[in-house]
Design a protein around this motif. Structure first.
Motif, PDB file in Angstrom:
ATOM      1  N   PRO A 159       0.819  -1.218   0.000  1.00 41.12           N
ATOM      2  CA  PRO A 159       0.000   0.000   0.000  1.00 41.12           C
ATOM      3  C   PRO A 159       0.850   1.264   0.000  1.00 41.12           C
ATOM      4  O   PRO A 159       1.896   1.340   0.641  1.00 41.12           O
ATOM      5  N   GLY A 160       0.370   2.278  -0.734  1.00 42.03           N
ATOM      6  CA  GLY A 160       1.060   3.556  -0.806  1.00 42.03           C
ATOM      7  C   GLY A 160       0.082   4.700  -0.656  1.00 42.03           C
ATOM      8  O   GLY A 160      -1.026   4.538  -0.145  1.00 42.03           O
ATOM      9  N   HIS A 161       0.485   5.857  -1.125  1.00 40.77           N
ATOM     10  CA  HIS A 161      -0.315   7.068  -1.010  1.00 40.77           C
ATOM     11  C   HIS A 161      -1.591   6.996  -1.839  1.00 40.77           C
ATOM     12  O   HIS A 161      -1.594   6.430  -2.937  1.00 40.77           O
ATOM     13  N   CYS A 162      -2.667   7.583  -1.337  1.00 39.54           N
ATOM     14  CA  CYS A 162      -3.919   7.727  -2.083  1.00 39.54           C
ATOM     15  C   CYS A 162      -4.312   9.205  -2.091  1.00 39.54           C
ATOM     16  O   CYS A 162      -4.342   9.840  -1.035  1.00 39.54           O
ATOM     17  N   ASP A 163      -4.616   9.745  -3.268  1.00 37.47           N
ATOM     18  CA  ASP A 163      -5.150  11.104  -3.321  1.00 37.47           C
ATOM     19  C   ASP A 163      -6.514  11.129  -2.629  1.00 37.47           C
ATOM     20  O   ASP A 163      -7.321  10.210  -2.798  1.00 37.47           O
ATOM     21  N   PRO A 164      -6.800  12.168  -1.877  1.00 36.76           N
ATOM     22  CA  PRO A 164      -8.037  12.196  -1.090  1.00 36.76           C
ATOM     23  C   PRO A 164      -9.275  12.449  -1.942  1.00 36.76           C
ATOM     24  O   PRO A 164      -9.220  13.155  -2.957  1.00 36.76           O
ATOM     25  N   ALA A 165     -10.394  11.878  -1.506  1.00 38.74           N
ATOM     26  CA  ALA A 165     -11.688  12.135  -2.164  1.00 38.74           C
ATOM     27  C   ALA A 165     -12.248  13.442  -1.618  1.00 38.74           C
ATOM     28  O   ALA A 165     -13.287  13.485  -0.964  1.00 38.74           O
ATOM     29  N   ASP A 166     -11.544  14.509  -1.930  1.00 35.61           N
ATOM     30  CA  ASP A 166     -11.869  15.826  -1.389  1.00 35.61           C
ATOM     31  C   ASP A 166     -11.989  16.793  -2.561  1.00 35.61           C
ATOM     32  O   ASP A 166     -10.988  17.085  -3.232  1.00 35.61           O
ATOM     33  N   PRO A 167     -13.173  17.311  -2.827  1.00 36.99           N
ATOM     34  CA  PRO A 167     -13.337  18.216  -3.977  1.00 36.99           C
ATOM     35  C   PRO A 167     -12.399  19.412  -3.944  1.00 36.99           C
ATOM     36  O   PRO A 167     -11.961  19.897  -4.991  1.00 36.99           O
ATOM     37  N   GLN A 168     -12.064  19.891  -2.756  1.00 38.29           N
ATOM     38  CA  GLN A 168     -11.184  21.051  -2.653  1.00 38.29           C
ATOM     39  C   GLN A 168      -9.767  20.704  -3.131  1.00 38.29           C
ATOM     40  O   GLN A 168      -9.125  21.507  -3.830  1.00 38.29           O
ATOM     41  N   VAL A 169      -9.293  19.509  -2.773  1.00 40.08           N
ATOM     42  CA  VAL A 169      -7.961  19.088  -3.217  1.00 40.08           C
ATOM     43  C   VAL A 169      -7.975  18.836  -4.726  1.00 40.08           C
ATOM     44  O   VAL A 169      -7.019  19.184  -5.443  1.00 40.08           O
ATOM     45  N   TRP A 170      -9.052  18.233  -5.228  1.00 38.52           N
ATOM     46  CA  TRP A 170      -9.185  18.036  -6.681  1.00 38.52           C
ATOM     47  C   TRP A 170      -9.087  19.384  -7.402  1.00 38.52           C
ATOM     48  O   TRP A 170      -8.356  19.520  -8.392  1.00 38.52           O
ATOM     49  N   ARG A 171      -9.821  20.386  -6.905  1.00 36.79           N
ATOM     50  CA  ARG A 171      -9.786  21.706  -7.543  1.00 36.79           C
ATOM     51  C   ARG A 171      -8.391  22.319  -7.471  1.00 36.79           C
ATOM     52  O   ARG A 171      -7.938  22.983  -8.419  1.00 36.79           O
ATOM     53  N   LYS A 172      -7.699  22.097  -6.363  1.00 42.79           N
ATOM     54  CA  LYS A 172      -6.322  22.594  -6.247  1.00 42.79           C
ATOM     55  C   LYS A 172      -5.431  21.920  -7.284  1.00 42.79           C
ATOM     56  O   LYS A 172      -4.585  22.583  -7.916  1.00 42.79           O
ATOM     57  N   ALA A 173      -5.608  20.606  -7.463  1.00 43.19           N
ATOM     58  CA  ALA A 173      -4.819  19.881  -8.459  1.00 43.19           C
ATOM     59  C   ALA A 173      -5.087  20.426  -9.855  1.00 43.19           C
ATOM     60  O   ALA A 173      -4.161  20.667 -10.641  1.00 43.19           O
ATOM     61  N   VAL A 174      -6.352  20.628 -10.187  1.00 39.09           N
ATOM     62  CA  VAL A 174      -6.718  21.171 -11.494  1.00 39.09           C
ATOM     63  C   VAL A 174      -6.096  22.545 -11.690  1.00 39.09           C
ATOM     64  O   VAL A 174      -5.509  22.848 -12.747  1.00 39.09           O
ATOM     65  N   SER A 175      -6.194  23.395 -10.680  1.00 37.55           N
ATOM     66  CA  SER A 175      -5.668  24.751 -10.781  1.00 37.55           C
ATOM     67  C   SER A 175      -4.159  24.752 -10.981  1.00 37.55           C
ATOM     68  O   SER A 175      -3.628  25.510 -11.815  1.00 37.55           O
ATOM     69  N   ARG A 176      -3.456  23.902 -10.238  1.00 34.45           N
ATOM     70  CA  ARG A 176      -1.997  23.879 -10.345  1.00 34.45           C
ATOM     71  C   ARG A 176      -1.539  23.300 -11.686  1.00 34.45           C
ATOM     72  O   ARG A 176      -0.567  23.790 -12.276  1.00 34.45           O
ATOM     73  N   ILE A 177      -2.222  22.292 -12.175  1.00 32.72           N
ATOM     74  CA  ILE A 177      -1.859  21.745 -13.478  1.00 32.72           C
ATOM     75  C   ILE A 177      -2.163  22.759 -14.581  1.00 32.72           C
ATOM     76  O   ILE A 177      -1.377  22.923 -15.532  1.00 32.72           O
ATOM     77  N   ARG A 178      -3.264  23.479 -14.460  1.00 36.80           N
ATOM     78  CA  ARG A 178      -3.574  24.510 -15.458  1.00 36.80           C
ATOM     79  C   ARG A 178      -2.521  25.617 -15.427  1.00 36.80           C
ATOM     80  O   ARG A 178      -2.111  26.136 -16.477  1.00 36.80           O
ATOM     81  N   GLU A 179      -2.068  25.970 -14.225  1.00 38.11           N
ATOM     82  CA  GLU A 179      -0.987  26.956 -14.106  1.00 38.11           C
ATOM     83  C   GLU A 179       0.268  26.480 -14.835  1.00 38.11           C
ATOM     84  O   GLU A 179       0.912  27.236 -15.582  1.00 38.11           O
ATOM     85  N   LEU A 180       0.624  25.210 -14.637  1.00 36.54           N
ATOM     86  CA  LEU A 180       1.795  24.649 -15.305  1.00 36.54           C
ATOM     87  C   LEU A 180       1.590  24.584 -16.816  1.00 36.54           C
ATOM     88  O   LEU A 180       2.510  24.843 -17.595  1.00 36.54           O
ATOM     89  N   ALA A 181       0.375  24.242 -17.231  1.00 35.11           N
ATOM     90  CA  ALA A 181       0.092  24.156 -18.666  1.00 35.11           C
ATOM     91  C   ALA A 181       0.178  25.532 -19.325  1.00 35.11           C
ATOM     92  O   ALA A 181       0.656  25.666 -20.461  1.00 35.11           O
ATOM     93  N   ASP A 182      -0.288  26.578 -18.627  1.00 37.69           N
ATOM     94  CA  ASP A 182      -0.142  27.940 -19.149  1.00 37.69           C
ATOM     95  C   ASP A 182       1.328  28.270 -19.382  1.00 37.69           C
ATOM     96  O   ASP A 182       1.706  28.821 -20.430  1.00 37.69           O
ATOM     97  N   HIS A 183       2.154  27.946 -18.397  1.00 35.09           N
ATOM     98  CA  HIS A 183       3.593  28.191 -18.522  1.00 35.09           C
ATOM     99  C   HIS A 183       4.162  27.376 -19.686  1.00 35.09           C
ATOM    100  O   HIS A 183       4.910  27.902 -20.515  1.00 35.09           O
ATOM    101  N   ALA A 184       3.802  26.098 -19.724  1.00 36.71           N
ATOM    102  CA  ALA A 184       4.321  25.241 -20.785  1.00 36.71           C
ATOM    103  C   ALA A 184       3.954  25.783 -22.166  1.00 36.71           C
ATOM    104  O   ALA A 184       4.804  25.862 -23.074  1.00 36.71           O
ATOM    105  N   GLN A 185       2.712  26.144 -22.339  1.00 35.21           N
ATOM    106  CA  GLN A 185       2.264  26.660 -23.634  1.00 35.21           C
ATOM    107  C   GLN A 185       3.044  27.914 -24.032  1.00 35.21           C
ATOM    108  O   GLN A 185       3.374  28.106 -25.210  1.00 35.21           O
ATOM    109  N   SER A 186       3.363  28.740 -23.060  1.00 37.01           N
ATOM    110  CA  SER A 186       4.047  30.002 -23.352  1.00 37.01           C
ATOM    111  C   SER A 186       5.461  29.785 -23.880  1.00 37.01           C
ATOM    112  O   SER A 186       6.026  30.671 -24.534  1.00 37.01           O
TER     113      SER A 186
END
Length: 324
Positions: A159-186
């Motif tokens: 057994p290892g780490h599990c991402d939490p079933a927490d909508p707030q953490v999901w939204r944080k993940a989405v936001s941070r990946i979108r931030e990285l994608a904006d940088h990558a695209q630039s």
């Protein structure tokens, strides 16, 4: 499931396939090489001659492309002069770097300091990738191995780490990946999000939901379904996963496993295998991806034994099944 945003899909995938079977970039992973040398020193601080000795093995195995894979060497954390040294070693050996993979650098790590450090680090990787001409990077939500995983023969059986079933953490993940994608695209780079058990990309359905929530033309899915079929638990059939994933694929980590399921006892056993011998038919999986415009490099991986030699077999297999 078709893409929800066809215009984004068109931006991610070129309309003309850029390579043939002969010259499609198929990179060697460096997962079989440790970051700490036998004398206790770090590959990060190794002299160029040491890097060259290791990479000469990769070249002798027939590879023209390399993914430095940061579990071996963090190219983004080298000084400018040291990075130039590394690139010189690669050039001398005839190795190009089409993509860079990060390993266990989750931007939503349970430890907030680690999460923030990972976010800053991946921003550095994006800039480094653009600087050296690597047009794609692989990122994911896998966290550090647990103590049980470090002790196991195959870490995925513990057994290892599990991402939490927490909508707030999901939204944080989405936001941070979108931030990285904006940088990558630039800077002309694309992110590929790695599928990994018990993370937000731990199933085909969750991965598709996540990529649609990110909704960014510089972000696709790394359909590393080998990470899932190796698990000793019930798992969606690989073909069903690929039907859902194929429209979204970018830089792709590929590997295979034997898998036996005993319906009488419920026992499931897996073990690493060369791509053409495992339970996933990559002939079919790659054909499905190509039908949806897949036009990114491959990364060939293998755990256990002589991983480099098996990766070379996997490379040759892919070249045999790609269109001429």
């Amino acid at each position: 499931m078709p893409p929800e945003h066809p215009s984004c899909h068109d931006e991610i995938f070129p309309h003309v396939r850029p390579w043939t079977a002969r010259n499609w970039p198929i990179a060697a992973a460096m997962i079989q090489y440790p970051a700490i040398l036998p004398d206790g020193s770090s590959v990060q601080d190794q002299k160029a001659e040491g890097w060259a000795a290791t990479l000469a093995e990769v070249r002798r195995a027939g590879f023209n492309e390399l993914d430095p894979t940061d579990c071996w060497l963090r190219v983004a954390d080298l000084s400018v002069s040291r990075r130039l040294e590394f690139l010189s070693v690669c050039a001398d050996l005839g190795l190009s770097i089409p993509a860079i993979s990060t390993s266990r650098r989750s931007v939503i790590d349970p430890d907030p300091e680690k999460a923030d450090a990972s976010l800053a680090y991946i921003h550095r990787v994006i800039d480094t990738a653009a600087e050296i001409g690597a047009r794609e990077i692989a990122v994911g939500f896998a966290a550090a191995l647990s103590e049980a995983q470090r002790k196991a023969l195959w870490f995925w059986t513990a057994p290892g780490h599990c991402d939490p079933a927490d909508p707030q953490v999901w939204r944080k993940a989405v936001s941070r990946i979108r931030e990285l994608a904006d940088h990558a695209q630039s800077v002309g780079v694309v992110l590929s999000l790695e599928m990994y058990e018990d993370t937000y990309l731990g199933s085909a359905d969750s991965a598709v939901r996540f990529i649609n929530d990110v909704d960014h033309p510089a972000c696709g899915i790394n359909a590393d379904i080998g990470n899932l079929v190796r698990l000793h638990r019930p798992m969606e059939h690989w073909r069903d996963m690929m039907v859902k994933l194929a429209p979204y694929l970018r830089y792709w980590h590929v590997k295979n496993y034997l898998r036996t399921e005993d319906a009488t006892t419920g026992m499931i056993v897996t073990a690493p295998a060369p791509m053409e011998q495992g339970v996933i038919s990559y002939r079919a999986a790659i054909a499905m991806a190509l039908e949806h415009g897949y036009a990114s490099p491959f990364l060939v991986e293998h755990y256990g034994g002589d991983g480099l030699s098996v990766a070379a077999l996997n490379r040759d297999y892919i070249r045999r099944i790609l269109p001429l």
